[in-house]
Write an enzyme that holds these catalytic residues in place. Structure first.
Site, PDB file in Angstrom:
ATOM      1  N   ARG A   1      20.968 114.356  34.371  1.00 58.25           N
ATOM      2  CA  ARG A   1      20.604 115.599  33.691  1.00 58.25           C
ATOM      3  C   ARG A   1      21.327 116.813  34.262  1.00 58.25           C
ATOM      4  O   ARG A   1      21.634 116.853  35.457  1.00 58.25           O
ATOM      5  CB  ARG A   1      19.102 115.854  33.815  1.00 58.25           C
ATOM      6  CG  ARG A   1      18.266 114.765  33.177  1.00 58.25           C
ATOM      7  CD  ARG A   1      16.802 115.087  33.256  1.00 58.25           C
ATOM      8  NE  ARG A   1      16.421 115.463  34.603  1.00 58.25           N
ATOM      9  CZ  ARG A   1      15.383 116.237  34.908  1.00 58.25           C
ATOM     10  NH1 ARG A   1      14.643 116.745  33.948  1.00 58.25           N
ATOM     11  NH2 ARG A   1      15.081 116.507  36.153  1.00 58.25           N
TER      12      ARG A   1
ATOM     13  N   SER B   1      19.506 111.238  44.346  1.00 58.92           N
ATOM     14  CA  SER B   1      18.421 110.426  44.909  1.00 58.92           C
ATOM     15  C   SER B   1      18.887 109.050  45.362  1.00 58.92           C
ATOM     16  O   SER B   1      18.486 108.021  44.818  1.00 58.92           O
ATOM     17  CB  SER B   1      17.274 110.329  43.912  1.00 58.92           C
ATOM     18  OG  SER B   1      16.839 111.620  43.599  1.00 58.92           O
TER      19      SER B   1
ATOM     20  N   ASP C   1      15.013 113.920  45.654  1.00 57.26           N
ATOM     21  CA  ASP C   1      14.046 114.385  44.651  1.00 57.26           C
ATOM     22  C   ASP C   1      12.702 114.827  45.248  1.00 57.26           C
ATOM     23  O   ASP C   1      12.067 115.749  44.734  1.00 57.26           O
ATOM     24  CB  ASP C   1      13.833 113.346  43.525  1.00 57.26           C
ATOM     25  CG  ASP C   1      13.551 111.948  44.032  1.00 57.26           C
ATOM     26  OD1 ASP C   1      13.520 111.752  45.253  1.00 57.26           O
ATOM     27  OD2 ASP C   1      13.352 111.040  43.195  1.00 57.26           O
TER      28      ASP C   1
END
Ligand code: ADP
Ligand code: MG
Length: 509
Positions: free
Chosen positions: A110, A178, A231
């Protein structure tokens, strides 16, 4: 006389047949009762193996706190890596300006643009989501980062007419990456290994932000990576932005992990570490926590042995969404071996990971009197038709035992963190004082992940266990706050707090 004999003869035959039928019926009943007893025995054994009394949970709490100490004392001192993040300042709500975020490591890749207005106001972020093409996941570093950079460029160019002082500055970005990274500063870190289906050899051992910045330079995009974060750290940042009492973050989704704010002087393995705030966020990588106090069953042992990473991520394998459904499947499989209560020939039941955790949750939370959802899932997913109601009830019970254990262990993990930093109301390591003398500080733990947010029973069991371990009084001071999208917005917030050029310092032209 002769006729009479025949009649008696017929009567005897009927009686013998009736006895034989009765014997078969009784025999079947005895057999089925025996089978049922065996199956109930499997359940009883599971319940015993998964027992999480408060006493045992408190041992897990202590073990977590002890392992945290060990992981902070020396490199490799514990299964808990306790990674330094170099994040020493958390957002406080006053941040202003436009910041970007990239989120790589979840289901999708994203890009986000986040506009911060100060006073804890975040305008609805612009978000673009793209799957990472399969071939890029095992291609070359250059291919992957070129792809990411080109999407970012496209996105930046769609900025529109943002009349903000930020645009007079170099754009800054928070990069949520992550994967296990050895951080060398807040904005740089070296990839230790890929996970989750990625496998690009030439990135391992390289500096991740540099890979991205080089790719951006190749296409003439001028954006600075201001923060490279995990994250959980993004989640903590977003939690702290909304509530300054937030000191830890936990993610319980496909996997599980936690981070928290530690005093730098407690990070013994890095002596002389100085930060302006006197604290630093530590990424625990708690999925790898292990203790002999964890209630482990034969199902856990088999699941671990069959996994691609045996002896790794032991806590995660008992707790997170990736695994719970498969533990349930293994118990049902054992039951079907012990006694064929599900009928025979069950090829689907032998397939690892066929029972996903959301389906398990749906069975667990089926409140219809006939357990129709359980029947449907057993039939559609595991191809076991016509399961009697009492066996369906047994399946629900198995889901309950597995989820309850997971949620209670996660709660013990959270209290372990609170204990390590003296926020569990017990007086922490200084000890000495009784609970009633201690004025507990309000403490907020940011929490996110699909297992916690979408599985009501899991959440309720976790809350219940927190109260049992902490006690009603201390539990009142601890709040679990759902913080959605820390891996996106949280990373942008960290770019703002670690900006080389915060908006407030920019002279208006
Ligand atoms: P990720 O961990 O991949 O970043 P999420 O935090 O959204 O993504 O978590 C997704 C995981 O949460 C799924 O893999 C699943 O195990 C679990 N999950 C999602 N929805 C449910 C549900 N309704 N019931 C139980 N578990 C769920
Ligand atoms: Mg996630």
């Amino acid at each position: 006389m002769g006729r009479g004999l025949v009649v008696v003869g017929v009567a005897v035959t009927v009686a013998v047949t009736a006895c034989a039928v009765a014997a078969v019926v009784v025999g079947k009943r005895v057999k089925s009762r025996r089978k049922w007893r065996r199956v109930v025995g499997v359940l009883a054994e599971l319940e015993q193996g998964c027992e999480t009394t408060v006493g045992r949970l408190k041992q897990v709490v202590d073990a977590m706190a002890v392992e945290m100490h060990a992981g902070l004392a020396s490199e490799g001192g514990s299964k808990l890596k306790m990674l330094l993040t170099f994040v020493d300042t958390l957002p406080n709500g006053s941040e202003k300006g436009i910041y970007y975020a990239l989120d790589l490591g979840g289901t999708n890749f994203r890009v986000l643009r986040v506009q911060l207005g100060g006073q804890r106001s975040i305008l609805e972020p612009d978000v673009e989501r793209r799957p990472i093409p399969q071939h890029l996941m095992t291609s070359t570093s250059e291919d992957l980062f070129d792809f990411i950079a080109s999407l970012l460029k496209e996105f930046v160019e769609k900025e529109g007419d943002v009349s903000d002082t930020t645009l007079m500055r170099r754009r800054e970005l928070g990069f949520t990456f992550s994967f296990p990274v050895k951080q060398t500063s807040v904005s740089t870190g070296i990839l230790i290994k890929w996970t989750k289906g990625f496998g690009i050899e030439d990135t391992v051992g390289r500096e991740v932000s540099e890979c991205l910045e080089q790719a951006m330079a190749r296409i003439g995009l001028n954006v600075r990576v201001a923060a490279l974060v995990n994250d959980t750290v993004g989640t903590l940042a977003l939690g702290h932005y909304h509530d300054p009492d937030t000191i830890a973050a936990v993610i319980i989704g496909t996997g599980t992990n936690a981070c928290y704010l530690e005093r730098t002087d407690a990070i013994i393995k890095c002596q002389g570490l100085l930060t302006t705030s006197g604290g630093m966020v530590v990424n625990m990588e708690w999925g790898n926590f292990w203790s002999s106090h964890l209630p482990r069953t034969s199902y856990d042992i088999e699941l671990d042995a069959d996994s691609p990473n045996p002896n790794d991520q032991g806590f995660e394998k008992m707790i997170s969404g990736m695994y719970l459904g498969d533990i349930v499947r293994r118990v049902i499989l054992r039951m079907s071996h012990e006694a064929d209560i599900f009928g025979d020939a069950l090829p689907k039941l032998s397939m690892p990971f066929i029972l996903r955790t959301p389906l398990m949750a749906e069975m667990h939370e089926d409140d219809s009197p006939e357990l129709t959802k359980v029947a449907r899932i057993l039939k559609d997913t595991l191809e076991i038709p016509d399961v009697p109601l009492k066996v369906r009830k047994l399946v629900v019970k198995v889901c309950d035992v597995v989820t309850r254990r997971a949620a209670r262990l996660a709660a013990a993990g959270i209290v372990g963190i609170l204990k390590k930093i003296g926020r569990d109301g017990s007086g922490g390591i200084t000890g000495g004082r009784s609970r009633s003398d201690i004025k507990m500080k309000r403490t907020v733990v940011a929490i996110e992940g699909g297992l916690y947010t979408s599985y009501t029973m899991f959440r309720e069991y976790l809350h219940e266990a927190m109260k049992e371990i902490l006690g009603e009084e201390a539990a009142q001071h601890v709040t679990l706050m759902v913080t959605e999208d820390g891996s996106g917005v949280g990373a942008a917030l960290l770019a703002a707090t670690h900006s080389s050029d915060p908006v407030d310092n920019v002279q208006l032209l």
